[in-house]
Design a protein around this motif. Structure first.
Motif, PDB file in Angstrom:
ATOM      1  N   ILE A   1      43.618  45.458  31.324  1.00  0.00           N
ATOM      2  CA  ILE A   1      45.046  44.786  31.231  1.00  0.00           C
ATOM      3  C   ILE A   1      45.533  44.518  32.672  1.00  0.00           C
ATOM      4  CG2 ILE A   1      47.120  44.967  29.870  1.00  0.00           C
ATOM      5  CD1 ILE A   1      44.792  45.196  28.132  1.00  0.00           C
ATOM      6  N   GLN A   2      45.480  45.633  33.560  1.00  0.00           N
ATOM      7  CA  GLN A   2      46.141  45.655  34.571  1.00  0.00           C
ATOM      8  C   GLN A   2      45.690  44.562  35.440  1.00  0.00           C
ATOM      9  OE1 GLN A   2      45.074  49.465  36.430  1.00  0.00           O
ATOM     10  NE2 GLN A   2      47.094  50.127  36.196  1.00  0.00           N
ATOM     11  N   THR A   3      44.433  44.129  35.193  1.00  0.00           N
ATOM     12  CA  THR A   3      43.871  42.699  36.049  1.00  0.00           C
ATOM     13  C   THR A   3      44.442  41.649  35.393  1.00  0.00           C
ATOM     14  OG1 THR A   3      41.706  44.080  36.158  1.00  0.00           O
ATOM     15  CG2 THR A   3      41.648  41.778  36.638  1.00  0.00           C
ATOM     16  N   ILE A   4      44.613  41.573  34.014  1.00  0.00           N
ATOM     17  CA  ILE A   4      45.271  40.247  33.609  1.00  0.00           C
ATOM     18  C   ILE A   4      46.495  39.916  34.208  1.00  0.00           C
ATOM     19  CG2 ILE A   4      45.761  39.335  31.159  1.00  0.00           C
ATOM     20  CD1 ILE A   4      43.590  40.844  30.153  1.00  0.00           C
ATOM     21  N   ILE A   5      47.272  41.286  33.920  1.00  0.00           N
ATOM     22  CA  ILE A   5      48.960  41.176  34.540  1.00  0.00           C
ATOM     23  C   ILE A   5      49.012  40.552  35.967  1.00  0.00           C
ATOM     24  CG2 ILE A   5      50.870  42.447  34.860  1.00  0.00           C
ATOM     25  CD1 ILE A   5      49.803  44.221  32.499  1.00  0.00           C
ATOM     26  N   GLN A   6      48.037  41.385  36.831  1.00  0.00           N
ATOM     27  CA  GLN A   6      47.813  41.020  38.228  1.00  0.00           C
ATOM     28  C   GLN A   6      47.732  39.511  38.312  1.00  0.00           C
ATOM     29  OE1 GLN A   6      45.506  43.722  40.477  1.00  0.00           O
ATOM     30  NE2 GLN A   6      45.640  42.719  42.076  1.00  0.00           N
TER      31      GLN A   6
ATOM     32  N   ILE B   1      51.485  48.118  38.929  1.00  0.00           N
ATOM     33  CA  ILE B   1      51.282  47.710  37.510  1.00  0.00           C
ATOM     34  C   ILE B   1      51.045  49.041  36.680  1.00  0.00           C
ATOM     35  CG2 ILE B   1      50.169  46.341  35.843  1.00  0.00           C
ATOM     36  CD1 ILE B   1      49.530  44.577  38.220  1.00  0.00           C
ATOM     37  N   VAL B   2      52.012  49.189  35.900  1.00  0.00           N
ATOM     38  CA  VAL B   2      51.833  50.379  34.968  1.00  0.00           C
ATOM     39  C   VAL B   2      51.530  49.857  33.673  1.00  0.00           C
ATOM     40  CG1 VAL B   2      52.805  52.531  34.047  1.00  0.00           C
ATOM     41  CG2 VAL B   2      53.241  51.925  36.398  1.00  0.00           C
ATOM     42  N   VAL B   3      50.525  50.196  32.987  1.00  0.00           N
ATOM     43  CA  VAL B   3      50.369  49.644  31.692  1.00  0.00           C
ATOM     44  C   VAL B   3      50.419  50.989  30.680  1.00  0.00           C
ATOM     45  CG1 VAL B   3      48.563  48.818  29.899  1.00  0.00           C
ATOM     46  CG2 VAL B   3      48.892  47.885  32.404  1.00  0.00           C
ATOM     47  N   GLU B   4      51.412  50.951  29.492  1.00  0.00           N
ATOM     48  CA  GLU B   4      51.192  51.836  28.673  1.00  0.00           C
ATOM     49  C   GLU B   4      51.207  51.305  27.256  1.00  0.00           C
ATOM     50  OE1 GLU B   4      56.030  52.188  30.022  1.00  0.00           O
ATOM     51  OE2 GLU B   4      54.612  53.846  30.217  1.00  0.00           O
ATOM     52  N   LYS B   5      51.272  52.236  26.322  1.00  0.00           N
ATOM     53  CA  LYS B   5      51.622  51.956  24.921  1.00  0.00           C
ATOM     54  C   LYS B   5      52.704  51.887  24.626  1.00  0.00           C
ATOM     55  CE  LYS B   5      46.867  53.492  23.493  1.00  0.00           C
ATOM     56  NZ  LYS B   5      46.146  54.301  23.451  1.00  0.00           N
TER      57      LYS B   5
ATOM     58  N   THR C   1      53.873  46.798  29.624  1.00  0.00           N
ATOM     59  CA  THR C   1      54.047  47.033  31.161  1.00  0.00           C
ATOM     60  C   THR C   1      55.384  46.783  31.362  1.00  0.00           C
ATOM     61  OG1 THR C   1      53.474  46.392  33.232  1.00  0.00           O
ATOM     62  CG2 THR C   1      53.748  44.594  31.738  1.00  0.00           C
ATOM     63  N   ASN C   2      56.100  47.533  32.170  1.00  0.00           N
ATOM     64  CA  ASN C   2      57.429  47.598  32.714  1.00  0.00           C
ATOM     65  C   ASN C   2      57.603  46.896  33.994  1.00  0.00           C
ATOM     66  OD1 ASN C   2      56.389  49.584  34.142  1.00  0.00           O
ATOM     67  ND2 ASN C   2      57.761  50.955  33.833  1.00  0.00           N
ATOM     68  N   VAL C   3      56.697  46.062  34.564  1.00  0.00           N
ATOM     69  CA  VAL C   3      56.579  45.503  35.775  1.00  0.00           C
ATOM     70  C   VAL C   3      57.903  44.822  36.070  1.00  0.00           C
ATOM     71  CG1 VAL C   3      54.291  45.490  36.920  1.00  0.00           C
ATOM     72  CG2 VAL C   3      55.149  43.926  35.076  1.00  0.00           C
ATOM     73  N   ALA C   4      58.277  44.028  35.150  1.00  0.00           N
ATOM     74  CA  ALA C   4      59.437  43.288  35.238  1.00  0.00           C
ATOM     75  C   ALA C   4      60.860  44.100  35.820  1.00  0.00           C
ATOM     76  CB  ALA C   4      59.796  42.461  34.087  1.00  0.00           C
TER      77      ALA C   4
ATOM     78  N   GLU D   1      60.130  36.805  31.600  1.00  0.00           N
ATOM     79  CA  GLU D   1      59.701  35.640  31.031  1.00  0.00           C
ATOM     80  C   GLU D   1      58.865  34.797  31.873  1.00  0.00           C
ATOM     81  OE1 GLU D   1      60.543  34.542  28.168  1.00  0.00           O
ATOM     82  OE2 GLU D   1      62.286  35.876  27.518  1.00  0.00           O
ATOM     83  N   SER D   2      59.202  34.816  33.221  1.00  0.00           N
ATOM     84  CA  SER D   2      58.206  34.265  34.064  1.00  0.00           C
ATOM     85  C   SER D   2      56.783  34.718  34.288  1.00  0.00           C
ATOM     86  CB  SER D   2      58.878  34.438  35.691  1.00  0.00           C
ATOM     87  OG  SER D   2      59.992  34.059  36.034  1.00  0.00           O
ATOM     88  N   VAL D   3      56.794  36.051  34.227  1.00  0.00           N
ATOM     89  CA  VAL D   3      55.375  36.606  33.918  1.00  0.00           C
ATOM     90  C   VAL D   3      54.677  36.281  32.791  1.00  0.00           C
ATOM     91  CG1 VAL D   3      53.989  38.826  34.300  1.00  0.00           C
ATOM     92  CG2 VAL D   3      56.020  38.558  35.521  1.00  0.00           C
ATOM     93  N   ALA D   4      55.443  36.431  31.766  1.00  0.00           N
ATOM     94  CA  ALA D   4      54.697  35.961  30.500  1.00  0.00           C
ATOM     95  C   ALA D   4      54.310  34.875  30.263  1.00  0.00           C
ATOM     96  CB  ALA D   4      55.837  36.088  29.162  1.00  0.00           C
ATOM     97  N   ARG D   5      55.087  33.571  31.203  1.00  0.00           N
ATOM     98  CA  ARG D   5      54.260  32.357  30.976  1.00  0.00           C
ATOM     99  C   ARG D   5      53.196  32.306  31.736  1.00  0.00           C
ATOM    100  NH1 ARG D   5      59.641  30.482  31.709  1.00  0.00           N
ATOM    101  NH2 ARG D   5      59.713  30.885  34.062  1.00  0.00           N
ATOM    102  N   TYR D   6      52.806  33.113  32.735  1.00  0.00           N
ATOM    103  CA  TYR D   6      51.434  32.890  33.221  1.00  0.00           C
ATOM    104  C   TYR D   6      50.278  33.826  32.785  1.00  0.00           C
ATOM    105  CZ  TYR D   6      54.157  29.974  36.602  1.00  0.00           C
ATOM    106  OH  TYR D   6      54.940  28.947  36.963  1.00  0.00           O
TER     107      TYR D   6
END
Length: 552
Positions: A5-10, A30-34, A45-48, A64-69
């Motif tokens: 998941i981290q890779t996808i977000i990155q 990039i912190v991925v949690e449940k 993720t709470n990166v935003a 929103e920006s991150v989600a678009r990509y």
RNA sequence: GCGCCUGUAGCUCAGCUGGAUAGAGCAACGGACUUCUAAUCCGUAGGUCGUAGGUUCGAAUCCUACCAGGCGUACCA
């Protein structure tokens, strides 16, 4: 699973930067949690939010920006929620593929390499060989042993050790106590001092000596007798401790004798070494370690006026020895009543020139033994159920271990013998074992009905479509992360909480869905899922040293 | 006095090293067995996260003070 998941977000962040929407300096962790609620998504993720400051933007806008990509074949849904969380849902295929991998791993499912082969020693129990183990030792034994199993599973190179305090006054009292009982048995009038060991087991040992040696020691002076009595009593008790622990499914890679540190001059050498470093001085006829220079409250005596070495003194040599054997991390489990010992041991490590971070003392809090809510007396007098063996005999190894492992070890533990024996949900160990037995029973039924099941990843899992099934699958797949976190935090109770949660999902599922049915494809897919649950229960229980029965 | 641990539902405890509406089990109340183990499941109710401040977008979680309980504070181990 989370690294994927981290890779996808990155990737999404990189794309946003290229499009000029984000600056990304510094690049966020990039912190991925449940998500708190499973309905919100599989991951979040709470990166935003963490980027809000450096980007000087509203977290929601960033999200929103991150989600678009965010783009990936495994993603089924992306959502911005709350103050700026990005919630992700993964496709069914994503989970089913991982479920197959988990089953393929079998007994190894849960294994990871976070420990990277770090050489770790856990020293635990280390009770003086002056009497049988009591309940408090039992908790230490269960926790230490489980921790060892967990750390091994997480990829640490682990050794366990029991340090035998076979030197000093305690041993003299032990020998003398036995000698006195011996004479008493042979008809002599004795006076038994208060500070000696009064337990019945001393009489048993004395009786053995009478049977083997008759009255030969009766004529000899005390000084000639004591060495024999000391050694005989110590060896007998130690053998008993080892046997009790083995029955409790706790074994050690090594038993280390304090005496041996004197025999090979390690203690002398350690003192000389510290003296050379200027950490030792003499005052009032005693030798002191300047531990106050390393955050201890005060300096500590290592050689008494009498010339005897303190326990602390040989402990210095012992820990030097451990490091000498190449251990990179030392873990000690101690009863909470010894917590005053922590700063001075850390001081020793620092005086020897090591970072005290390599040394971790875990304090295990007290156990209150209860019977149906009433406190059981724990006095050394011949009160009932004070020894570990008595408790194990009454409630069984599985229940005893579970009770010791179900709570965070830094809280006091109420151990109720009646509850531990009860075969109801009051007692979670049976609840979990029951799930395992139930699954095994379903497999027996399937077999009787001639279902051609085998553990093959050729199986078609497409019939699994129910949200409840995926909730269970997600829970199964979380197991390796639970082990990792448990290892990192050195908290054994996480395993039991995890199993309880996983298994309650299964029980609920069981009551609502039929596994073995006329729908052959569905039956096979569901059996595969149950097999995965079964594997996870077994592996989790293995970490706790608890058995997973096939029938109950 | 000083130090360590603990304080979350009536009880026993979680709360993932700062995140979304604080969660389980037990106990209480009400339901579910002609179907793979009812040692099970489903539902209802239950909260000033010890108290007071502080840190910040955000605190049960981090900091400070205080309160309560436990344990230490040895030339015992």
């Amino acid at each position: 699973m989370k690294t994927a998941i981290q890779t996808i977000i990155q990737d999404a962040l990189e794309k946003a930067r290229q499009a000029g929407e984000l600056e990304l300096s510094p690049f966020p962790e990039i912190v991925v949690e449940k998500p708190k609620d499973e309905k919100m998504g599989d991951f979040s993720t709470n990166v935003a939010m963490t980027m809000a400051k450096s980007e000087r933007k509203n977290p929601k806008v960033i999200a929103e920006s991150v989600a678009r990509y965010l783009e990936n074949g495994d993603l089924s849904q992306v959502e911005v929620a709350g103050p700026g969380f990005i919630n992700l849902k993964m496709s069914h295929e994503f989970f089913l593929q991982r479920l197959k991998n988990a089953v393929k791993q079998g007994n190894d499912f849960g294994q990871s390499d976070v420990g990277q082969g770090t050489k770790v020693m856990i020293e635990f129990v280390s009770a003086n060989p002056t009497g049988p183990l009591h309940v408090g030792h039992g908790r230490g034994a269960a926790v230490g042993d489980a921790l060892a199993r967990i750390l091994r599973k997480a990829g640490y190179d682990l050794s366990t050790e029991y340090y035998i305090n076979d030197v000093g006054n305690q041993m003299n009292f032990l020998g003398r106590s036995t000698w006195l009982r011996y004479r008493e048995l042979l008809g002599e009038a004795i006076e038994f001092p208060d500070d000696h060991y009064r337990g019945e087991y001393i009489k048993d040992i004395a009786n053995e000596i009478v049977e083997q040696k008759g009255d030969e020691f009766l004529k000899k002076p005390e000084e000639e007798c004591l060495p024999f009595f000391r050694k005989y009593a110590k060896d007998t008790i130690l053998k008993g401790i080892e046997k009790d622990l083995a029955e409790f499914r706790v074994t050690f890679d090594n038993w280390f004798s304090e005496q041996s540190l004197y025999e090979d001059n390690s203690v002398e050498k350690a003192i000389e070494w510290l003296k050379g470093k200027g950490h030792i001085y003499e005052k009032d006829g005693a030798v002191w370690l300047k531990s106050s220079a390393f955050d201890d409250d005060k300096d500590r005596v290592i050689v008494k006026q009498s010339g005897e070495k303190t326990y602390f003194c040989s402990d210095i040599a012992y820990h030097q020895n451990k490091i000498g054997r190449g251990f990179e991390k030392l873990v000690n489990l101690m009863g909470a009543d010894h917590h005053g010992y922590v700063p001075r041991m850390e001081a020793v490590l620092e005086a020897m020139g090591y970072d005290k971070k390599i040394f971790k003392i875990l304090l295990v809090q007290f156990v209150s033994l209860l019977r149906a809510g009433e406190k059981v007396s724990m006095s050394t007098r011949s009160g009932e159920f004070e020894t570990l063996t008595d408790v194990v005999n009454e409630v069984g190894v599985d229940a005893a271990r579970y009770y010791f492992l179900m709570r965070s070890s830094d809280t006091h533990l109420d151990f109720d013998l009646e509850l531990a024996k009860k075969e109801t949900p009051d007692n979670p160990v049976f609840y979990i074992q029951y799930a395992h037995a139930r699954i095994c029973s379903i497999f027996r039924t399937a077999e009787e009905k001639g279902v051609a099941w085998n553990r093959s990843d050729e199986v078609n899992l497409a019939p699994l479509v129910d949200e409840e099934e995926f909730a269970i699958i997600r829970a199964i797949l979380a197991f390796p992360e639970v082990v990792e976190k448990s290892a990192r935090a050195m908290e054994v109770h996480r395993i039991s909480h995890y199993l309880l949660d996983m298994v309650s999902r299964f029980h609920g599922y069981y009551s609502r869905h039929r596994v073995v049915s006329d729908d052959k494809a569905l039956t096979l897919a569901r059996l595969f899922l149950l097999d995965a649950i079964r594997i996870t229960i077994r592996n989790g229980f293995e970490l706790m040293g608890i058995s997973a029965p096939e029938k109950m």
